[in-house]
Scaffold this active site. Sequence first.
Site, short mmCIF file in Angstrom:
data_model
loop_
_atom_site.label_atom_id
_atom_site.label_comp_id
_atom_site.label_asym_id
_atom_site.label_seq_id
_atom_site.Cartn_x
_atom_site.Cartn_y
_atom_site.Cartn_z
N SER A 561 0.85 -1.18 0.00
CA SER A 561 0.00 0.00 0.00
C SER A 561 0.89 1.25 0.00
O SER A 561 1.69 1.42 -0.90
CB SER A 561 -0.97 -0.04 1.18
OG SER A 561 -1.99 0.90 1.04
N ASP A 647 -9.73 -3.40 -5.67
CA ASP A 647 -9.18 -2.52 -4.63
C ASP A 647 -9.70 -1.10 -4.85
O ASP A 647 -9.55 -0.53 -5.94
CB ASP A 647 -7.65 -2.54 -4.71
CG ASP A 647 -6.98 -1.90 -3.51
OD1 ASP A 647 -7.64 -1.12 -2.80
OD2 ASP A 647 -5.79 -2.16 -3.30
N HIS A 682 -8.49 -4.52 -1.37
CA HIS A 682 -7.23 -4.00 -0.86
C HIS A 682 -6.52 -5.01 0.04
O HIS A 682 -5.29 -5.06 0.08
CB HIS A 682 -7.48 -2.70 -0.10
CG HIS A 682 -6.23 -1.94 0.22
ND1 HIS A 682 -5.41 -1.40 -0.74
CD2 HIS A 682 -5.65 -1.63 1.42
CE1 HIS A 682 -4.38 -0.78 -0.16
NE2 HIS A 682 -4.50 -0.91 1.14
#
Length: 715
Positions: A561, A647, A682
Amino acid sequence: MTLTPPIAKKVPLKRTHHGDTFVDNYEWLRDKDDAEVIAYLEAENAYTEQETAGLAELRGQIFDEIKSRTQETDLSVPTRMGNWWYYSRTLEGKSYGLQCRCPVDSPDNWTPPTLSADIEIAGEQILLDSNLEAEGHDFFSLGAFSISQDGNLLAYSTDTEGDERYTLRFKDLSTGELLADTIENVSTGATWAIDHRHVFYQTVDESWRPDTVWRHTLGTPTEQDQKVFHEPDESYWVGFGSTRSEKYLMIWVGSKITTECLVLESADPEGEFRVVLPRVDGVEYSVEHAVVKGEDRFLIQHNGSVNGWGTEGEKAENFLLAEAPVDNPEDQRILVPHRADVRLEDVDAFADHLVLNYRREALTRLAIWPLDENGYGEYEEMTFDEELYSVGAGSNPEWSQPLLRLVYTSFITPAKVYDYDLATGEMLLRRSQPVLGDFDANDYVQHREWATTADGTRIPLSVVLRKDVPDGPAPTLLYGYGSYEASTDPSFSVARLSLLDRGIVFVVAHVRGGGEMGRAWYDNGKTLTKKNTFTDFVSAAQYLIDSGRTSPQHLVADGGSAGGLLMGAVANLAPELFNGILANVPFVDPLTSILDPSLPLTVIEWDEWGNPLAEREVYEYMKSYSPYENVEAKDYPSILAITSINDTRVLYVEPAKWVAALRATKTGDSHLLLKTEMNAGHGGVSGRYEKWKEAAFEYAWIVDKTGGSLDYRQR
């Protein structure tokens, strides 16, 4: 047939801001409804599968190791709430957990019952079986799981796409029947009013920002739900909850740097919320309800002036704690003053004590603060023996209880659940995370080291390894994150043992931008100081090499991320230091995203990264470090990028564009792989067995690139 590396076509698209024009050749990959885009992603997946086929046996070994060390049929320590003990169960062969409860046998009994996951439990109710909820879906995530105060109703939400849009449902726990009420497209949470008839939930705007709070009355059509709060400012998000005392409902409104709280007595759910303290730009605060000497008080933690709310003075960047009357929150008295070396993180209030959570010297700390007839007593910090550890409050839903549930862990200590006896100070061990097989914590060591950057800043490193790893350059995995004031605290991982047992040293670089060393640590790794995050990580890698701990041929970097942004930046800054870089859902095209207010969460992010639309300086600074825009014709280490097509936080298109640009530009013959999960969000794949397979896939690649042993026992 041997596949060749997929080459994405170039469709030049000009983007001009502040007089600067950037030609983006791969923006066309953003349209996931385009069959050509899907075909490209699938071609990359096929190529990745081909190039990692030689690791299949190792992947299988690692998966089997994770599985064999995990007690698959298991249950959590029961937590008392009202007249029930609540706990979760897992069953061998089942991917998801079961949420259960059994009755309390005596009103005075606070000792959790000793239950066995493989023996029938008297009076057990299965409140929710996520395996049944997940049937027919490739992805499943449980969002809200909220029990009404009387224990008779359950509100729960589910996501079956990975896009974090949930469906909220209600269950009558006395009959086991689902109610007719169903609410689509909500955010994760749900909060009951104390009357058990009203429930509050949130919805999101087109940018996936939670922006509106609604009140639903059971048994009424969703169309009649009342909007109780809406935040129009796109730089703020909205949260909702209640105090542990359940006396107050609370709406939280926050940007990255400013917060505001609104409260309403839960006994009056159809009343009007009132602002506790009006928002002040750059000031964050939180509110907890306590009863001190028989009077309701608000405990207010804030980073305003060191001299108190509304006064002059330097900013209390690490926060202080004050108390105030509930009807006059600005009339504050400081309880815990600001300290430059302690980051106050949270205060939990109970009927007769407080729990302070704070951070000092890159470690979590916890103190118990009694309340008595004279008011506040003396608080005492709890102490632990290990050099590196994490401690925090566990599940403690009751306002009045004689025990405090704690969770303790370290990199080499499986999680331990304790009940702390508030009367005697005794720590009662309720559970130690089981690790099956021949695991012995004494075979491993952990310690702190420090790397020094060019500007003289000392960066804490957490180092974990087997005791018998020989000196000299060793296979090493260096992990980093460094954003949003998030801290990478010591924690135990069953899966990680498969790396440690192959002689791989695991190191966490606690770089600036994280929260390990206080608010200044965060402030010096964001906006126009963001590059510190990247150079800190490079300094950590260089330290490990210079000290003889490892060598570039044995070093792999790992981050996901915002930590994936770190990976992309490091790949450009110092590719020669690494043999491999693993980037999970990486934020590698930040400038494109932060320039587009229509994308999910972009406006909220301006306080973290700066606003490149409005400020030329921010634009130029972000462009100077954006991994995608700084790809060069040079040798890069092997790179494995992993993303998910659904995501909503870091769109799949970012790593897709990054890999396309790298493939067209880089020199050398190092592996460049992109893996896209086609049914995930995600957090990646769902279900524990699928997550173990994914961990095995990544770890096998890490073993290969670090030069770790295929079988530790044969080294």
